[in-house]
Design an enzyme around this catalytic site. Structure first.
Site, mmCIF file in Angstrom:
data_model
loop_
_atom_site.group_PDB
_atom_site.id
_atom_site.type_symbol
_atom_site.label_atom_id
_atom_site.label_comp_id
_atom_site.label_asym_id
_atom_site.label_seq_id
_atom_site.Cartn_x
_atom_site.Cartn_y
_atom_site.Cartn_z
ATOM 1 N N THR A 86 0.798 -1.224 0.000
ATOM 2 C CA THR A 86 0.000 0.000 0.000
ATOM 3 C C THR A 86 0.831 1.273 0.000
ATOM 4 O O THR A 86 0.484 2.252 -0.654
ATOM 5 C CB THR A 86 -0.912 -0.007 1.251
ATOM 6 O OG1 THR A 86 -1.689 -1.194 1.216
ATOM 7 C CG2 THR A 86 -1.834 1.184 1.284
ATOM 8 N N THR B 296 3.630 -20.194 21.760
ATOM 9 C CA THR B 296 2.307 -19.867 22.311
ATOM 10 C C THR B 296 1.438 -19.049 21.351
ATOM 11 O O THR B 296 1.952 -18.245 20.567
ATOM 12 C CB THR B 296 2.421 -19.112 23.659
ATOM 13 O OG1 THR B 296 1.108 -18.757 24.092
ATOM 14 C CG2 THR B 296 3.268 -17.858 23.554
ATOM 15 N N GLN B 297 0.127 -19.258 21.445
ATOM 16 C CA GLN B 297 -0.831 -18.455 20.663
ATOM 17 C C GLN B 297 -0.953 -17.042 21.225
ATOM 18 O O GLN B 297 -1.488 -16.156 20.569
ATOM 19 C CB GLN B 297 -2.219 -19.114 20.703
ATOM 20 C CG GLN B 297 -2.278 -20.461 20.028
ATOM 21 C CD GLN B 297 -3.650 -21.109 20.083
ATOM 22 O OE1 GLN B 297 -4.632 -20.478 20.470
ATOM 23 N NE2 GLN B 297 -3.717 -22.363 19.689
ATOM 24 N N CYS B 298 -0.491 -16.850 22.462
ATOM 25 C CA CYS B 298 -0.622 -15.525 23.101
ATOM 26 C C CYS B 298 0.342 -14.529 22.469
ATOM 27 O O CYS B 298 1.401 -14.899 21.983
ATOM 28 C CB CYS B 298 -0.299 -15.625 24.591
ATOM 29 S SG CYS B 298 -1.454 -16.662 25.466
ATOM 30 N N THR C 231 2.111 -4.445 4.578
ATOM 31 C CA THR C 231 2.078 -4.728 6.019
ATOM 32 C C THR C 231 1.696 -6.178 6.320
ATOM 33 O O THR C 231 2.036 -6.699 7.375
ATOM 34 C CB THR C 231 1.062 -3.811 6.731
ATOM 35 O OG1 THR C 231 -0.213 -3.961 6.104
ATOM 36 C CG2 THR C 231 1.498 -2.368 6.680
ATOM 37 N N ASP C 232 0.982 -6.831 5.383
ATOM 38 C CA ASP C 232 0.414 -8.143 5.696
ATOM 39 C C ASP C 232 1.460 -9.168 6.149
ATOM 40 O O ASP C 232 1.222 -9.918 7.092
ATOM 41 C CB ASP C 232 -0.368 -8.690 4.488
ATOM 42 C CG ASP C 232 -1.657 -7.906 4.253
ATOM 43 O OD1 ASP C 232 -2.060 -7.144 5.159
ATOM 44 O OD2 ASP C 232 -2.257 -8.055 3.176
HETATM 45 N N1 ASP Z 1 -2.102 -6.251 1.061
HETATM 46 C C1 ASP Z 1 -1.149 -5.184 1.280
HETATM 47 C C2 ASP Z 1 0.211 -5.825 1.381
HETATM 48 O O1 ASP Z 1 0.537 -6.382 2.381
HETATM 49 C C3 ASP Z 1 -1.497 -4.441 2.499
HETATM 50 C C4 ASP Z 1 -0.510 -3.371 2.874
HETATM 51 O O2 ASP Z 1 0.390 -3.010 2.153
HETATM 52 O O3 ASP Z 1 -0.629 -2.843 3.960
HETATM 53 O O4 ASP Z 1 0.952 -5.773 0.450
#
Ligand code: ASP
Length: 341
Positions: free
Chosen positions: A13, A275-277, A89-90
Site C-alpha cells: 500500500t 504460544t498463541q498468546c 504490512t500483511d
Molecule cells: N495487502 C497489502 C500488502 O501487504 C497491504 C498493505 O500493504 O498494507 O501488500
C-alpha cells in the site's frame, strides 16, 4: 557526515497513489520521490531507490523474494549506510524476521516500513512512516549506526523486526512487539532505547540464501480432530512443525493427540512449541497439560513469535541443521528473537 540510504520498494500500500483518472491505486513512481515528499530534500542524507520488478502485494511474499531482497542488500551493503525496505504490512513481520536470520553479522540498519493508507491519500500514514524510517536508517553516533539490526518502524514505534506481529488490519498502530521493549519511540524527538538495541560486532556480513520450506504451523483449537493432526504429521517431506499451543505452552492430554505427535517426532519431525498468546513465554512443565509434551520430545520455543519461528526453522533447516543441533539452535537466541527465562 552525510548518510547514504538505499530505499528498496517491494510493493504494498505505501507505494501506491490514486490514479487521477481511474481512481485505482497504482504503484508510485520512485523516480519522482522528491516530488511526492519534498521534505526529503532537507535531510542530511543521499537517498537512492531500488524498485522490485514486479512489485508485489506482500501476501505473495515467498522465499524466492526473500532471497532477492537479501541479495539486493548484499550487493549494495558497502555502498550504503542503511537500508529502508518499503513492504506491504500483511507479511512484513515474516519478512523482517526472515531477513534478520539471513543477514548474519548485520552492522547496518535495515528498517522495514509500510502504511495502512497509500502515500497519495491525504491522511496517509505512509509519509510519516517513511520519513521516520529514513531518519532512523541514517542515524549514527561517532560514525556507527544507532540501530544496526533489522527493525520495523510503524506509527510512532521502532521495534525489533523478529519480535513483531501485525495485530490490527485497520489502525495506524498495526504492529505489536509483545515480548520485547521498543527500540525507539518517535515523538518530538526520536528516543532510542540503546540498552535494547543489538550492538554491532564489526564482522563481515554473511548472507544465507538457502531456505528450506519443509515447515508447517498447527494452531490448536478446542475440538481439533485426530484426522487433522494425523494428516499434518504425515505430510511428505515435513521437517519441522510449529505447534501453536495455548497459554504457557499447553495442549490437550488426550492419548491420541500425544501419540500422533510422538509418531511424528519418531519419524524425524521437530515440533517447536510456540504460544498463541501475543505476550508471555512457553514454560513446558508448568502445567500438567505441557509436561507430556516435553516427555515426548517437543521443543519449547520460549517467547518467540510464530512469524519468527517460521523464519528460524526455514533458515536453520536451509543450513542443513538436523536433530539435536537443530533443536539446540532453535532454543538459542541468534538475533535477539527470543528470551530464555
Ligand atoms: N495487502 C497489502 C500488502 O501487504 C497491504 C498493505 O500493504 O498494507 O501488500
Amino acid at each position: 557526515m552525510e548518510s547514504n540510504i538505499l530505499v528498496i520498494y517491494t510493493g504494498g500500500t505505501i507505494g501506491m497513489i490514486q490514479d487521477p483518472v481511474s481512481g485505482a491505486l497504482t504503484p508510485f513512481n520512485f523516480d519522482a520521490l522528491y516530488k511526492h515528499i519534498p521534505v526529503l530534500q532537507n535531510f542530511n542524507c543521499k537517498i537512492d531507490t531500488y524498485c522490485f520488478e514486479p512489485l508485489i502485494d506482500s501476501s505473495n511474499m515467498n522465499p524466492m523474494f526473500w532471497v532477492k531482497l537479501a541479495g539486493i542488500i548484499e550487493e549494495n551493503y558497502e555502498k550504503y549506510d542503511g537500508f529502508v525496505v518499503l513492504h506491504g504490512t500483511d507479511t512484513m513481520a515474516y519478512s523482517a524476521s526472515m531477513l534478520s536470520f539471513m543477514l548474519e553479522n548485520l552492522n547496518k540498519p535495515v528498517v522495514f516500513t509500510g502504511s495502512q493508507l497509500p502515500m497519495g491519500v491525504l491522511r496517509t500514514d505512509g509519509r510519516e512512516n517513511f520519513i521516520n524510517a529514513i531518519e532512523i536508517a541514517a542515524a549514527k553516533t561517532d560514525d556507527t549506526p544507532v540501530v544496526p539490526e533489522v527493525s520495523i518502524c510503524f506509527e510512532n514505534r521502532l521495534m525489533r523486526g523478529n519480535r513483531t506481529n501485525k495485530f490490527n488490519a485497520e489502525n495506524f498502530n498495526a504492529f505489536l512487539s509483545g515480548n520485547y521493549p521498543l527500540l525507539a519511540q518517535v515523538g518530538v524527538h526520536i528516543r532510542y532505547n540503546h540498552q535494547h538495541i543489538l550492538k554491532p560486532n564489526f564482522k563481515k556480513l554473511k548472507v544465507h540464501k538457502n531456505l528450506d520450506p519443509g515447515v508447517a504451523i498447527l494452531k490448536l483449537f478446542p475440538g481439533i480432530t485426530e484426522a487433522v493432526v494425523n494428516s499434518i504429521m504425515t505430510i511428505p517431506g515435513l521437517k519441522a512443525l510449529i505447534l501453536e499451543t495455548y497459554g504457557a505452552g499447553n495442549a490437550p492430554t488426550d492419548p491420541w493427540f500425544l501419540q500422533a505427535l510422538s509418531r511424528g517426532i519418531k519419524s524425524g519431525i521437530t515440533i517447536f512449541n510456540v504460544t498463541q498468546c501475543k505476550g508471555g513465554s512457553v514454560e513446558m512443565g508448568k502445567y500438567e497439560t505441557s509436561v507430556q509434551l516435553g516427555g515426548i520430545g517437543v521443543v519449547g520455543g520460549f517467547d518467540i513469535t510464530t512469524e519468527s519461528a517460521i523464519a528460524k526453522t526455514m533458515y536453520l533447516l536451509g543450513q542443513g541443521h538436523t536433530g539435536l543441533t537443530f533443536e539446540r539452535l532453535l532454543q538459542t537466541p541468534l538475533r535477539g528473537e527470543l528470551t530464555i527465562e
